[in-house]
Design a protein around this motif. Structure first.
Motif, PDB file in Angstrom:
ATOM      1  N   LEU A 134       6.760  -2.490 -10.002  1.00  0.00           N
ATOM      2  CA  LEU A 134       5.666  -3.376  -9.752  1.00  0.00           C
ATOM      3  C   LEU A 134       6.380  -4.279 -10.664  1.00  0.00           C
ATOM      4  CD1 LEU A 134       2.516  -1.523  -9.966  1.00  0.00           C
ATOM      5  CD2 LEU A 134       3.875  -2.522  -7.864  1.00  0.00           C
ATOM      6  N   ALA A 135       6.506  -4.389 -11.420  1.00  0.00           N
ATOM      7  CA  ALA A 135       6.693  -5.919 -11.671  1.00  0.00           C
ATOM      8  C   ALA A 135       8.535  -6.490 -11.376  1.00  0.00           C
ATOM      9  CB  ALA A 135       7.188  -5.658 -13.748  1.00  0.00           C
ATOM     10  N   ILE A 136       9.125  -5.319 -10.549  1.00  0.00           N
ATOM     11  CA  ILE A 136      10.137  -6.563 -10.396  1.00  0.00           C
ATOM     12  C   ILE A 136       9.617  -7.156  -8.814  1.00  0.00           C
ATOM     13  CG2 ILE A 136      12.307  -6.234  -9.489  1.00  0.00           C
ATOM     14  CD1 ILE A 136      12.688  -3.810 -11.464  1.00  0.00           C
ATOM     15  N   TYR A 137       8.936  -5.557  -8.342  1.00  0.00           N
ATOM     16  CA  TYR A 137       8.538  -6.093  -6.482  1.00  0.00           C
ATOM     17  C   TYR A 137       7.918  -7.257  -6.918  1.00  0.00           C
ATOM     18  CZ  TYR A 137       6.221  -6.072  -2.719  1.00  0.00           C
ATOM     19  OH  TYR A 137       5.218  -6.431  -1.133  1.00  0.00           O
ATOM     20  N   LYS A 138       6.972  -8.074  -7.594  1.00  0.00           N
ATOM     21  CA  LYS A 138       5.708  -9.255  -8.404  1.00  0.00           C
ATOM     22  C   LYS A 138       7.490 -10.313  -8.004  1.00  0.00           C
ATOM     23  CE  LYS A 138       2.040  -7.437  -8.923  1.00  0.00           C
ATOM     24  NZ  LYS A 138       0.686  -6.565 -10.408  1.00  0.00           N
ATOM     25  N   ARG A 139       8.487 -10.226  -9.396  1.00  0.00           N
ATOM     26  CA  ARG A 139       8.717 -10.941  -9.012  1.00  0.00           C
ATOM     27  C   ARG A 139      10.163 -11.166  -7.971  1.00  0.00           C
ATOM     28  NH1 ARG A 139      12.597  -9.282 -13.659  1.00  0.00           N
ATOM     29  NH2 ARG A 139      11.502  -7.911 -13.831  1.00  0.00           N
ATOM     30  N   ALA A 140      10.322 -10.549  -6.719  1.00  0.00           N
ATOM     31  CA  ALA A 140      11.603 -10.546  -5.891  1.00  0.00           C
ATOM     32  C   ALA A 140      10.677 -10.874  -4.869  1.00  0.00           C
ATOM     33  CB  ALA A 140      11.569  -9.310  -5.053  1.00  0.00           C
ATOM     34  N   GLU A 141       8.993 -10.847  -5.077  1.00  0.00           N
ATOM     35  CA  GLU A 141       8.071 -11.174  -3.684  1.00  0.00           C
ATOM     36  C   GLU A 141       8.094 -13.338  -4.132  1.00  0.00           C
ATOM     37  OE1 GLU A 141       4.092  -9.435  -2.064  1.00  0.00           O
ATOM     38  OE2 GLU A 141       4.256 -10.161  -4.630  1.00  0.00           O
ATOM     39  N   GLN A 142       7.826 -13.219  -5.595  1.00  0.00           N
ATOM     40  CA  GLN A 142       8.204 -15.051  -5.640  1.00  0.00           C
ATOM     41  C   GLN A 142       9.050 -15.211  -5.477  1.00  0.00           C
ATOM     42  OE1 GLN A 142       7.237 -14.786  -9.908  1.00  0.00           O
ATOM     43  NE2 GLN A 142       4.549 -14.637  -9.469  1.00  0.00           N
ATOM     44  N   SER A 187       1.000  -1.093   0.136  1.00  0.00           N
ATOM     45  CA  SER A 187      -0.113  -0.146  -0.126  1.00  0.00           C
ATOM     46  C   SER A 187       0.397   1.547  -0.121  1.00  0.00           C
ATOM     47  CB  SER A 187      -0.712  -0.040   1.382  1.00  0.00           C
ATOM     48  OG  SER A 187      -0.266  -0.014   2.527  1.00  0.00           O
ATOM     49  N   ALA A 188       1.232   1.194   0.396  1.00  0.00           N
ATOM     50  CA  ALA A 188       3.203   2.311   0.411  1.00  0.00           C
ATOM     51  C   ALA A 188       3.458   2.658  -1.037  1.00  0.00           C
ATOM     52  CB  ALA A 188       4.167   2.107   1.664  1.00  0.00           C
ATOM     53  N   PHE A 189       3.556   2.087  -2.033  1.00  0.00           N
ATOM     54  CA  PHE A 189       4.345   1.170  -2.447  1.00  0.00           C
ATOM     55  C   PHE A 189       4.801   3.090  -3.613  1.00  0.00           C
ATOM     56  CE2 PHE A 189       6.148   0.304  -6.567  1.00  0.00           C
ATOM     57  CZ  PHE A 189       7.364  -1.427  -6.404  1.00  0.00           C
ATOM     58  N   GLU A 190       3.837   3.234  -4.152  1.00  0.00           N
ATOM     59  CA  GLU A 190       3.707   4.463  -5.081  1.00  0.00           C
ATOM     60  C   GLU A 190       3.970   5.603  -3.764  1.00  0.00           C
ATOM     61  OE1 GLU A 190       0.104   6.144  -6.585  1.00  0.00           O
ATOM     62  OE2 GLU A 190       0.104   4.298  -7.523  1.00  0.00           O
TER      63      GLU A 190
END
Length: 139
Positions: free
Chosen positions: A128-136, A108-111
């Motif tokens: 956001l794409a990098i965040y999602k990859r890192a999260e996975q 929620s604080a990403f922006e």
């Protein structure tokens, strides 16, 4: 990881890309003044271009970062291109901008984090794409 990934072109760059015409935006005018650069067309934009993994930009930021890291970045800004200083400068900026407290709030604080690093939402989709990859990978 997402912010550093975007700002550094996925760890490929520790120096902001762009020629003299692009970097002139940092040399004169309101942006130059905000960054602590001199207001004359004297090359401050080129000299204090973004460097490091989070792209420290502007004379004032180079001075503060140099003081914090014990480096003479005003006379040797290229030191932020060395791996250890590129990483240290990112940590310095992250701390200075109070980004841990925002990151602890989750997506929620990403922006808000992006705005503090970039001044806007430039590259938000890539971040956001990098965040999602890192999260996975990490979860």
């Amino acid at each position: 990881l997402a912010q550093v990934g975007h700002e550094s072109g996925q760890l490929r760059y520790v120096r902001e890309l762009g020629g003299d015409q692009y970097l002139a935006k940092y040399d004169t005018g309101k942006l130059a003044a905000r960054l602590g650069n001199t207001l004359e067309a004297d090359g401050d934009g080129q000299k204090y271009r973004g460097r490091g993994l989070i792209q420290v930009t502007g004379r004032a930021n180079y001075q503060r970062c140099g003081e914090a890291l014990g480096l003479d970045l005003l006379n040797h800004p290229e030191l932020l291109e060395r791996p250890e200083h590129a990483a240290d400068s990112a940590g310095w900026f992250w701390h200075l901008a109070g980004l841990n407290s925002l990151a602890d709030k989750g997506p929620s604080a990403f922006e808000a984090i992006t705005r503090r690093i970039n001044g806007g939402l430039n590259g938000l989709d890539d971040r956001l794409a990098i965040y999602k990859r890192a999260e996975q990978v990490l979860i």
